[in-house]
Structure formats: C-alpha cells, structure tokens
Enzyme design. Structure first.
Site, short mmCIF file in Angstrom:
data_model
loop_
_atom_site.label_atom_id
_atom_site.label_comp_id
_atom_site.label_asym_id
_atom_site.label_seq_id
_atom_site.Cartn_x
_atom_site.Cartn_y
_atom_site.Cartn_z
N CYS A 102 -18.71 8.87 14.84
CA CYS A 102 -19.76 9.41 15.68
C CYS A 102 -19.20 10.03 16.96
O CYS A 102 -18.26 9.50 17.55
CB CYS A 102 -20.75 8.31 16.07
SG CYS A 102 -21.50 7.52 14.67
N ARG A 138 -14.20 14.91 14.62
CA ARG A 138 -14.19 13.46 14.45
C ARG A 138 -14.77 13.05 13.10
O ARG A 138 -14.57 11.93 12.65
CB ARG A 138 -15.01 12.81 15.58
CG ARG A 138 -14.38 12.98 16.94
CD ARG A 138 -15.32 12.53 18.04
NE ARG A 138 -15.56 11.11 18.02
CZ ARG A 138 -14.81 10.20 18.63
NH1 ARG A 138 -13.74 10.58 19.30
NH2 ARG A 138 -15.11 8.93 18.58
N TRP A 160 -21.73 9.64 11.83
CA TRP A 160 -20.95 9.30 10.63
C TRP A 160 -21.58 8.00 10.14
O TRP A 160 -21.42 6.96 10.76
CB TRP A 160 -19.48 9.12 11.03
CG TRP A 160 -18.52 9.05 9.90
CD1 TRP A 160 -17.94 10.11 9.25
CD2 TRP A 160 -17.97 7.87 9.30
NE1 TRP A 160 -17.08 9.65 8.29
CE2 TRP A 160 -17.08 8.28 8.29
CE3 TRP A 160 -18.15 6.50 9.51
CZ2 TRP A 160 -16.37 7.39 7.50
CZ3 TRP A 160 -17.45 5.60 8.72
CH2 TRP A 160 -16.57 6.06 7.73
N ASN A 178 -22.48 5.26 19.63
CA ASN A 178 -21.35 5.17 18.71
C ASN A 178 -20.91 3.72 18.71
O ASN A 178 -20.75 3.13 19.77
CB ASN A 178 -20.22 6.10 19.21
CG ASN A 178 -18.94 5.96 18.41
OD1 ASN A 178 -18.95 5.44 17.29
ND2 ASN A 178 -17.84 6.42 18.98
N GLY A 179 -20.73 3.15 17.52
CA GLY A 179 -20.34 1.75 17.44
C GLY A 179 -21.19 1.05 16.40
O GLY A 179 -21.89 1.69 15.62
N GLU A 184 2.97 10.11 2.31
CA GLU A 184 2.26 11.02 3.22
C GLU A 184 1.92 12.35 2.52
O GLU A 184 0.85 12.91 2.73
CB GLU A 184 3.11 11.24 4.49
CG GLU A 184 2.56 12.22 5.50
CD GLU A 184 1.19 11.84 6.08
OE1 GLU A 184 0.71 10.72 5.86
OE2 GLU A 184 0.60 12.72 6.74
N LYS A 212 -1.85 13.71 2.16
CA LYS A 212 -2.30 15.03 2.60
C LYS A 212 -3.00 15.76 1.47
O LYS A 212 -4.06 16.34 1.64
CB LYS A 212 -1.11 15.89 3.09
CG LYS A 212 -0.51 15.52 4.41
CD LYS A 212 -1.39 15.77 5.62
CE LYS A 212 -2.27 14.64 5.97
NZ LYS A 212 -1.92 13.54 6.75
N GLU A 221 -6.49 14.10 0.57
CA GLU A 221 -7.58 14.17 1.55
C GLU A 221 -8.12 15.57 1.76
O GLU A 221 -9.30 15.74 2.01
CB GLU A 221 -7.25 13.46 2.87
CG GLU A 221 -6.11 13.98 3.66
CD GLU A 221 -5.76 13.09 4.88
OE1 GLU A 221 -6.60 12.32 5.35
OE2 GLU A 221 -4.63 13.21 5.36
N HIS A 264 7.39 1.33 -13.90
CA HIS A 264 6.70 0.04 -13.99
C HIS A 264 5.18 0.21 -14.07
O HIS A 264 4.43 -0.62 -13.57
CB HIS A 264 7.07 -0.84 -12.78
CG HIS A 264 8.53 -1.14 -12.72
ND1 HIS A 264 9.18 -1.91 -13.66
CD2 HIS A 264 9.49 -0.75 -11.84
CE1 HIS A 264 10.46 -1.99 -13.36
NE2 HIS A 264 10.68 -1.29 -12.26
N LYS A 295 -11.73 11.58 11.99
CA LYS A 295 -10.44 11.65 12.70
C LYS A 295 -10.17 10.37 13.47
O LYS A 295 -9.04 9.93 13.59
CB LYS A 295 -10.49 12.83 13.67
CG LYS A 295 -9.28 13.00 14.53
CD LYS A 295 -8.43 14.10 14.00
CE LYS A 295 -7.00 14.04 14.42
NZ LYS A 295 -6.10 14.36 13.33
C1 G6P Z 1 -8.03 8.62 10.27
C2 G6P Z 1 -7.50 10.02 10.34
C3 G6P Z 1 -6.04 10.06 9.92
C4 G6P Z 1 -5.23 9.07 10.76
C5 G6P Z 1 -5.84 7.67 10.68
C6 G6P Z 1 -5.18 6.72 11.67
O1 G6P Z 1 -8.11 8.19 8.96
O2 G6P Z 1 -8.24 10.88 9.49
O3 G6P Z 1 -5.53 11.35 10.09
O4 G6P Z 1 -3.93 9.03 10.28
O5 G6P Z 1 -7.22 7.72 11.03
O6 G6P Z 1 -5.39 7.22 12.97
P1 G6P Z 1 -4.67 6.63 14.25
O7 G6P Z 1 -5.42 7.21 15.41
O8 G6P Z 1 -4.78 5.16 14.16
O9 G6P Z 1 -3.27 7.08 14.20
#
Ligand code: G6P
Length: 594
Positions: A2, A27, A71, A97-98, A467, A471, A474, A490, A589
């Site tokens: 949010c 966000r 969200w 938000n929360g 990673e 990427k 997502e 395995h 985010k």
């Molecule tokens: C969310 C974002 C990711 C990020 C993760 C951890 O899932 O979409 O891109 O890696 O949070 O975020 P942080 O702020 O803890 O590094």
C-alpha cells in the site's frame, strides 16, 4: 505494498494526489483512490491503474486531500475495499498501510454500537473508531482509536471542517514532505520528489498534525522534534529517461551505480564502517539475513567472505529465521534490505538487537526503518529503484559486500591489489555486457516460447542461478528454477527434455570441469542448453546449443557480469511475451507485511 499520499496547501489537491499515487505505483497495488475536502468529503476509488483513476474521476475542488494505492490483504481487490474509507457520517476519511490484527473484534464491537461497515477491510474500523471518540479534537480521537488497535499502521486522517491532516505511524513507513505554504505526507520519497526535497521521517509511536504552514509531532502526548533531511535523489532519477521500462533503465544504470557505491567508500576509508568497532579484534563469524533478491546478494556475500575472510558465514531467509528456535548469534549480523522496510527482515533485526547482537544494515533508503533499528547503516548508492523487480540495488549490495570484505580481508597483498584493480574496472566490464544487448535479445525471443526453464550454477554463481531464475519468473511469468548444478540429477532430471531449456552459468574456477560434466548430462537428456560463459571458451562453444558471452573477470566478480546478462535476458523475454514488466501481477516492491 500500500502507498499513501496526503496534501494540504494552497493548490488543488487532486492533481498532486494523483501524481503522488503515480509515483507510488512501483510499490505494487491492485486498486487506488482519493478523497478531497470540497466542503464535504468527496471520494473516488476503483480497481484501476492510477492513470485511469485520474481520467475517470470527477474534478474535486479542494486544497486538502489524501490518496492510496492498495495491495489487498483483508478482502479482495474491489472498489468497495479500496481506500479511502469513511465513517458513518461520511465526514471522516482514512488511508492506511499496515495490518490491524484485532480488527474483527473491533468491528463486532462497533457494529453492536450501531456502526455500519461497507467493506471487508481491517482499515474500516479506523474511521469508525475516530467517529466514536471524536469530541472536537481530531488528534485526540485518533490517539484514542490507536489505543484500541493492535497491529501496524501508517495512517492519514482528514475530516470536513478541520483544516489539518492527522497522521500516525507504527511499523509501516511514513514521511512528511515540507513545502512552501504546503505540506505532503507519503509512504516514501519518490511520491513527493516533484515538489520538495525536504523530508521528516516519522518514527514508530509518532502521531502528528500537519497543516498548511505547520507540523506538530507528539509521542505519548509530548511534542517531539524530528530532524529535517535533504533528499539526495532527484526527480529525474525517478523517471524513465527515454527507456520503455524502469527495469531496463535500471539495468543500464548499473555501471554508474557501481561507480557511485564504490566511489563513496574508496574515496574515504573512514566511510567503511568499522563493523561494531571490531576492526582490531577481527570478525570470527558472520550471520546475514535478507529476503528476495537481497537474500541472493547475501549468498554471494557468503562466498566472498568465506574466501577472503576465511570465516564461517550463515545466511538466513528472514521469514524463516523469525520462526524457528535456534541459538541466536550474539556478536554481529548483516541485514541486507534495499527498501529498508521489509517486515520480515525488520523483525529479524529487532530480534537480533534484543539478543544483544550488533546489526549492520545495508540499505538503499536513507531514513528507512532498517536504518533506525540497525546499530550501524551502510547505504548503497543505487538511487531510487522503481521497477518492482530489483536489479541495480542488487548490484549496489554486491559492491558494498565486496568492498567491506576486501577492507577486512586477510588475503595476501598481491591478490588484494589485483582484486582492487579489477573492482575498479567493473563498470566497464558491465558496460560490455550491456553492449551485447542485441545478441541477448535473440536468445530472449527463443526463450519466450517455453514455459519452464532451469538455471544452474556452482559456487559463487549458484546464487546467480537463483537470481536469474527469480528475475525471469517475476517479470515474464515463465516457470523458472535456479539450481545448484550438481543437484539437478537428484530430481529435476525427471523434468528435462526438449521443452525445458537449461541455462548453465559456467565459471572458469575449480567448478569448471564438474559443470562441463553437468552440461553433457543435460544434453544427453535432450534439453536445449544455453551457456553463459566468458568469451573465448571453445569447449563450451562445442557443447552448448548457444552461448551468451560475458567479459573475462576474476571468478569472484563473475556474479557481477553474469547477473547483468541474465537481467537483460529476463527483460527481453518478458517484453516478447507482452508482460507488464515494471509492475508484475501480485508483487510489491516494499513488502511491509509478514
Ligand atoms: C520484494 C521486491 C524484491 C525484493 C524483496 C526484498 O519482494 O519485489 O525486489 O528483493 O522484496 O526487498 P528488501 O527491501 O528486503 O531488500
């Protein structure tokens, strides 16, 4: 997650709220809305993008308002569940938000007292509680409402006939942007960068009144001073600068991010934190906690530390760390957290601090909650990262880890000197990968037709396989898994075949021969194989179906060039599939709930 915006001043609130909401889009959200005081309180909200909300909403004339990107947590994304929420009279509007943990109990109580609820949200109890407690003092009513509430919140409240916005914060971020005869409130800095670079970061337990010309913040009924900060990010940095997506722009910014992040530390040795004052005694072991992409940076950090510091390193996913019992480390931990607000990582940090551990935060956001919980903070210099999927903040985290480890390393002086020289060349090496974009686009077109992809790596490139897969999944929605190359046999071997391409990250280190064997095993099972390998590797050219080349670097830096190639691959694959790259479905985010 949010996003919150509030405006009070001389100008029309609506356009400023909509602009703020557009800047908060990154966000992650599923619905949005605004409320403006025009005489009464006018609300417009829907399950649409901010731009569509702006086009569809009536023009509200008023110079005070609030806005929200939601969200969904309690109740599906819907118009009725979108914020702002109102009390029974329609005079009090709230954005939040929360999460309110005891909302059901409060809702039952309020319903029995005659309050009517229209949404399924936890938030809606807030305006009703304020209505219940209001006796002419809005701040007092919010204070009373908060004493009933258990949970986390960043809240803005407005009310007809009260020329003020009332705010409160606990465990969710909230800032105040200071303007000239106007003030802003927001979840984070990009929302207000168009208008001001002067901010106050609210702290947990703060409750405040914001008017056009004044701000008063209290804690437990006593006025407190909160320092004003100047934001170093510019509005240009938070814009696309001609790129089609933020994700691509942020990938291309990485040479600069490396220079900026390293520049800060290489220029001034004092800026390298003396980890909890133990430079003289040395570090005996290290714990790192993180989530998502930051967790992968921590895993790379483990390899660097074990090689150059010769210490045992433990890396934990914060959400796991918080829920199983183990002996807490008492000495030192690194929390890697780009946003500075991820609830799971913050919780782990608090636990560690309470256990007497020194916690060093590596974060990209000045004034974030992480920086306030940490014993010390090291800032990455990535600038604002808008795309939900992280790229340049990951790179900046790696740079901090390299520099930190090298400044503590017990490796011999010649090796360190040569690593330092290579470190300085990394921006140009990354640029070489970026210059290879056209070749990567071809592989992306090919990959975009598949629904399952494996990424394999070994050693320091195993986290890069994780990673790379993250990427791809997502932003392109292709099912992708990262695996340690030796583990494929395995289980995942059962899935290999002509419909399952494998991307193998090949490093010229002690894992090289084993990786060649893995590649042969995969080829024997009919999977298309794309190798990611440094230039001039003839053995791989013969084995793989295709090869993405990256410049030669010391293996310890191979994650840097390899991840840039995989970021580009994910981007162009997602683009080929027509995905909403910067804002993938269901993702946020800044993940401010557990
Ligand atoms: C969310 C974002 C990711 C990020 C993760 C951890 O899932 O979409 O891109 O890696 O949070 O975020 P942080 O702020 O803890 O590094």
């Amino acid at each position: 997650m949010c996003g919150i915006i509030g405006y009070i001043g001389d100008r029309q609130a609506q356009s400023r709220l909509l602009k703020g909401l557009a800047r908060l889009e990154y966000r992650g959200y599923d619905s949005c809305g605004i409320a403006v005081v025009t005489g009464g309180v006018e609300v417009y909200k829907d399950t649409v993008r901010v731009e569509a909300l702006g086009k569809a909403s009536p023009r509200f004339k008023g110079t005070m308002g609030i806005g929200h990107t939601r969200w969904a947590t309690h109740g599906a994304p819907s118009q009725v569940n979108a914020h702002p929420h109102l009390d029974c009279t329609g005079n009090i509007a709230v954005v939040h938000n929360g999460v309110i943990n005891n909302y059901q109990e409060l809702r039952n109580q309020l319903t029995s007292e005659g309050h009517n609820f229209t949404s399924e949200t936890d938030t809606e109890v807030i305006p009703h509680l304020i209505e219940k407690y209001y006796d002419g003092n809005l701040m007092g009513a919010l204070q009373a409402a908060l004493s009933d509430i258990e949970g986390s919140y960043a809240i803005i409240v407005l009310m007809t006939d009260e020329p003020k916005l009332v705010v409160a914060k606990k465990d969710s971020p909230l800032i105040i942007g200071l303007g000239d005869r106007e003030n802003y409130i927001a979840s984070d800095v990009p929302a207000i960068l168009d208008y001001t670079d002067r901010v106050i970061y609210l702290e947990d337990g703060d409750i405040g009144v914001v008017t056009r010309n004044d701000i008063r913040i209290e804690r437990d009924g006593i006025e407190v001073d909160r320092e004003e900060h100047k934001v170093l990010w510019t509005v240009e940095e938070a814009q696309k600068a001609g790129y089609e997506h933020f994700f691509l722009k942020e990938i291309h910014e990485q040479p600069k991010v490396i220079r900026n992040t390293l520049g800060d530390y290489t220029r001034d040795a004092e800026l390298v934190v003396d980890l909890a004052g133990i430079r003289d005694t040395g570090i005996e072991s290290m714990l790192m906690i993180a989530c998502g992409t930051s967790f992968h940076a921590a895993l790379v950090g483990k390899y660097i530390m074990e090689e150059l510091l010769k210490i045992p390193v433990r890396v934990e996913i914060a959400s796991e760390f918080n829920y199983y019992s183990h002996t807490l480390v008492k000495n030192i931990a690194l929390a890697i957290i780009q946003s500075g607000e991820t609830a799971d990582t913050l919780k782990a940090m608090k636990r560690l601090r309470e256990a007497g551990c020194q916690v060093i935060a590596i974060t990209n956001v000045v004034g974030s909650t992480a920086s306030r919980i940490a014993s010390q903070t090291i800032y990455t210099r990535a600038g604002p990262e808008i795309s939900v999927a992280a790229t340049k903040t990951f790179m900046a985290q790696l740079m901090v880890l390299y520099w930190l480890v090298m400044s503590y390393s017990k490796a011999d002086a010649r090796r360190l000197t040569s690593l330092l020289m290579e470190l300085r060349q990394l921006p140009s090496k990354v640029q070489q990968v970026l210059d290879n974009e056209t070749e990567i686009i071809e592989y992306a077109k090919y990959l975009s037709k598949y629904e399952d992809v494996f990424f394999i790596g070994r050693g320091i490139n195993y986290p890069i396989a994780l990673e790379g897969a993250l990427k791809l999944k997502e932003i392109s929605y292709i099912h992708a898994e990262g695996y340690a190359a030796g583990e494929l046999k395995h289980g995942p071997f059962a899935l290999l075949g002509s419909n399952t391409p494998v991307i193998a990250i090949v490093a010229r280190d002690n894992t090289y021969e084993a990786m060649l064997t893995n590649i042969k095993e995969i080829k024997a099972r009919g999977s298309p194989l794309i190798a990611l390998a440094e230039e001039g590797n003839e053995a791989i050219e013969e084995l793989a179906d295709s090869i993405i080349t990256v410049p030669r670097v010391d293996t310890i830096f191979s994650p840097v060039v390899n991840i840039v190639a995989l970021q580009l691959l994910a981007y162009y694959t997602a683009k080929e599939r027509g995905c909403p790259i910067d804002f993938p479905r269901n993702l946020a985010k800044s993940v401010t709930v557990e």
